[in-house]
Design an enzyme around this catalytic site. Structure first.
Site, PDB file in Angstrom:
ATOM      1  CG  ASP A 123      -2.038  -1.007   1.149  1.00  0.00           C
ATOM      2  OD1 ASP A 123      -2.475  -1.326   0.028  1.00  0.00           O
ATOM      3  OD2 ASP A 123      -2.485  -1.472   2.204  1.00  0.00           O
ATOM      4  CG  ASP A 141      -6.767  -1.486  -1.696  1.00  0.00           C
ATOM      5  OD1 ASP A 141      -6.974  -2.699  -1.871  1.00  0.00           O
ATOM      6  OD2 ASP A 141      -5.884  -1.041  -0.934  1.00  0.00           O
TER       7      ASP A 141
END
Length: 176
Positions: A123, A141
């Site tokens: 991330d 995402d």
């Protein structure tokens, strides 16, 4: 084979491929350019921050002993198989639904690739509004979120399509 792709929702897989490449390229850049937890400020409320997510959304089960990697990878493969099947069953002109499925598929594959390769998801998009810091996330995402939102909105905006499809299946069974 090309006839199947042209006449079905598989025609929209190009979206999956482009977003998957973008997702993996940005994650590669993050791992190469930043050390773990290193942050690069872009705007006062937005940073590139390298983080590792061992869980699912919002680090759900991130502190488990490692079994969650297999669970989330298995779920991603099952969802991906279902979405591919759904795209194959859909007509190519059901744009909204096919695009939504392609978006979710790209995100599921992108995060599953991370879990298989690294054991965690990379991330790097980090928003801090001062009063609230959103959990760090990635391109996969975003694709999952937008695709899921499109599926939900589509079921609200176009509920008659679901009813029409159910009626067509009943008619087919009755005619056999």
């Amino acid at each position: 084979m090309t006839e199947i792709i042209e006449k079905t929702g598989l025609r929209w897989l190009w979206i999956t491929v482009i977003l998957l490449i973008l997702d993996q390229a940005t994650k590669y850049w993050t791992v190469q350019a930043l050390d773990l937890y290193e942050s690069y400020q872009v705007l006062s409320f937005f940073n590139f921050t390298y983080a590792r997510n061992f869980g699912a959304a919002f680090s759900f089960l991130g502190d488990a002993s490692g079994w969650q990697k297999y669970l989330f990878t298995g779920i991603a493969f099952a969802v991906s198989a279902f979405l591919l099947y759904s795209l194959k069953q859909n007509r190519f002109d059901k744009r909204w639904e096919n695009i939504a499925f392609s978006l979710v598929l790209s995100g599921a594959i992108g995060n599953a690739m991370d879990r298989v390769i690294f054991g965690y998801v990379v991330d790097f998009l980090d928003f801090d509004l001062g009063f609230y810091r959103w959990p760090t996330f990635n391109v996969a995402d975003i694709a999952i979120f937008i695709g899921a939102a499109m599926i939900i909105l589509g079921s609200i905006i176009y509920p008659e399509q679901k009813a029409d499809a159910a009626d067509e299946k009943l008619d087919e069974k009755e005619n056999k």
